[in-house]
Enzyme design. Structure first.
Site, PDB file in Angstrom:
ATOM      1  N   LYS A  67       0.812  -1.214   0.000  1.00 16.09           N
ATOM      2  CA  LYS A  67       0.000   0.000   0.000  1.00 16.09           C
ATOM      3  C   LYS A  67       0.851   1.271   0.000  1.00 16.09           C
ATOM      4  O   LYS A  67       0.339   2.348  -0.283  1.00 16.09           O
ATOM      5  CB  LYS A  67      -0.968  -0.018   1.181  1.00 16.09           C
ATOM      6  CG  LYS A  67      -2.028  -1.097   1.030  1.00 16.09           C
ATOM      7  CD  LYS A  67      -3.064  -1.029   2.128  1.00 16.09           C
ATOM      8  CE  LYS A  67      -4.182  -2.031   1.905  1.00 16.09           C
ATOM      9  NZ  LYS A  67      -3.832  -3.382   2.425  1.00 16.09           N
TER      10      LYS A  67
HETATM   11  C1  LIG Z   1      -4.604  -4.487   1.933  1.00 12.66           C
HETATM   12  C2  LIG Z   1      -3.901  -5.748   1.873  1.00 12.66           C
HETATM   13  C3  LIG Z   1      -4.338  -6.777   1.031  1.00 12.66           C
HETATM   14  C4  LIG Z   1      -5.610  -6.673   0.220  1.00 12.66           C
HETATM   15  O1  LIG Z   1      -5.503  -5.734  -0.825  1.00 12.66           O
HETATM   16  P1  LIG Z   1      -6.821  -5.204  -1.557  1.00 12.66           P
HETATM   17  O2  LIG Z   1      -6.345  -4.180  -2.524  1.00 12.66           O
HETATM   18  O3  LIG Z   1      -7.683  -4.585  -0.492  1.00 12.66           O
HETATM   19  O4  LIG Z   1      -7.475  -6.361  -2.187  1.00 12.66           O
HETATM   20  C5  LIG Z   1      -3.580  -7.930   0.963  1.00 12.66           C
HETATM   21  N1  LIG Z   1      -2.464  -8.077   1.700  1.00 12.66           N
HETATM   22  C6  LIG Z   1      -2.018  -7.117   2.521  1.00 12.66           C
HETATM   23  C7  LIG Z   1      -0.795  -7.361   3.322  1.00 12.66           C
HETATM   24  C8  LIG Z   1      -2.704  -5.923   2.633  1.00 12.66           C
HETATM   25  O5  LIG Z   1      -2.267  -4.968   3.443  1.00 12.66           O
END
Ligand SMILES: *Cc1c(COP(=O)(O)O)cnc(C)c1O
Length: 436
Positions: A107
């Site tokens: 993210k």
């Molecule tokens: C947010 C997150 C996900 C899921 O991602 P999405 O875009 O919401 O599908 C998967 N793994 C980790 C470690 C995350 O932080």
């Protein structure tokens, strides 16, 4: 480029408006009006390009009409000031390690891009104060808080479910201070998400303050995630994979990450097919099987960033495929795994391959193990560093793991948070009071 709402009941808006608003007024999600196809020359040179160089070209194609060229180049390069290595785990399976950024989760890419883009839009609006509301099951809060820390004209409110995020995750957004405010909600992630959604639709609040979202509903958060799909594809081809048989597996919660990949494909990236890997929160898996989308309450798992009972970006997937269940199932398959299956995969991969997965990556790796055909090469997105889930991972492999210094630093800070009930009126009053 204009942006339209998936619901189709509100006006098309500029990129700036889509980013500042987050959600469309009709409660839909913004989508680019069209997907620019990248030229053949770009794909030909892809294997030789660095990640920042290809990201700059993709960003120009998508956002070039709306952002000054040199500013866009600069903010794209700043976003990607860390590496995203592709690591071979097994004969035909590669890990795209998205955890080398400041908060050690994928993210960081979207959050860093969005923060810089919002800072760019604020440069001519010195009096503007944008309030970013973000609901988090762990990783979003830390990436957004760190991405936006000290960005001019922006305040961030992080809503997280009490007792349901790991210590390290919590420390990453509760110890920053400055323009970052943490709110500990007595409820689940879905409660946090519902509070944020309600706030965006509340007329009185929106008259009093500018609110936006940094969840993957925001176009500036989810679209830049496309960059690393191009890079992963190119690196896999470079490593000798058949370019027509590359499969990408994405551990999915709110489905923002996989949606970015689907759009990369729309822009010409020849990924053969996708696998959406789920934990016990199997709403999408069930949709693929039955054609019916039935949201439910999220259940808590050891891959907690994917504990989502009503994934927001499902609306975008429907939109991309014109609601055709047939078209969706032709390009995307799904899997769902219990905590035990996730733990078994994590343990076994560590033991047999010497590769330490985090619980989310383990969901995706297992999906590749069970679904990859002999002629295919699989890439799975390793979305977080295993140390972010230290207690869980150590419990599984029965061995201590080291915390990278980037994470250790957060644990030394002082926790500052405001406890709130999962009650909209209480949340709203809190926001209104915060104006002064
Ligand atoms: C947010 C997150 C996900 C899921 O991602 P999405 O875009 O919401 O599908 C998967 N793994 C980790 C470690 C995350 O932080």
């Amino acid at each position: 480029m204009k942006y339209r709402s998936t619901t189709g009941k509100s006006q098309e808006v500029s990129l700036e408006e889509a980013v500042v608003k987050g959600l469309a007024p009709d409660n839909g999600l913004y989508m680019p009006l069209s997907f620019p196809e990248l030229p053949k020359a770009f794909f030909d040179k892809l294997p030789e390009m660095s990640l920042p160089d290809m990201a700059v070209e993709i960003a120009q194609a998508l956002f070039g009409e709306d952002v000054d060229k040199s500013a866009l180049n600069e903010l794209t390069r700043e976003t990607l000031n860390f590496s995203i290595p592709l690591v071979k785990v097994d004969e035909n399976k590669y890990s795209l390690e998205l955890f080398h950024g400041p908060t050690l989760a994928f993210k960081d890419v979207g959050a860093r891009f969005m923060a810089r883009l919002l800072g760019y839009f604020n440069r001519d609006n010195k009096d503007r104060l944008v309030n970013v509301l973000v609901a988090t099951s762990g990783d979003t809060g830390s990436a957004v808080a760190n991405g936006f820390l000290d960005v001019q004209g922006v305040r961030v409110f992080v809503l997280y479910p009490k007792g349901k995020v790991s210590k390290i995750q919590e420390a990453q957004f509760t110890t920053l201070g400055s323009n970052i405010e943490a709110l500990e909600i007595d409820g689940t992630f879905d409660d946090c998400q519902a509070l944020v959604k309600k706030a965006f639709l509340d007329e009185e609040l929106n008259q009093k303050m500018m609110l936006t979202s940094a969840n993957s509903i925001n176009v500036a958060r989810f679209l830049p995630q496309m960059f690393y799909y191009f890079y992963a594809y190119a690196q896999t081809v470079k490593a000798g994979a058949n370019p027509d048989n590359i499969v990408v597996c994405v551990p999915s919660g709110n489905f923002g990450n996989i949606t970015a990949g689907l759009i990369a494909k729309k822009m010409g990236l020849p990924i053969k097919r996708f696998i959406a890997a789920n934990n016990a929160n199997d709403i999408f898996f069930n949709y693929l099987r039955s054609g019916e989308y039935v949201p439910k309450s999220s259940v808590q798992t050891i891959a907690n960033a994917m504990d989502v009972g009503n994934p927001s970006n499902f609306a975008r997937i429907l939109d991309l495929y014109e609601s055709s269940h047939k078209s969706i199932t032709e390009e995307i398959s799904g899997t769902t795994y219990s905590d035990k299956e996730i733990a078994d995969t994590l343990r076994k991969t560590y033991k047999d391959k010497g590769y330490l997965l985090d619980p989310h990556g383990a969901v995706a790796y297992r999906a590749l193990e069970e679904n990859l055909r002999p002629e295919e090469t699989g890439i799975f997105l390793e979305t977080a560093h295993p140390a972010k889930f230290k207690e869980t991972v150590e419990g599984i492999i029965e061995k201590e793991i080291e915390i990278p210094s980037k994470l250790q630093k957060f644990l030394e800070g002082e926790k500052q948070t405001t406890p709130l009930l999962a009650d909209f009126n209480e949340f709203k009053n809190f926001l209104i009071k915060s104006i002064n």
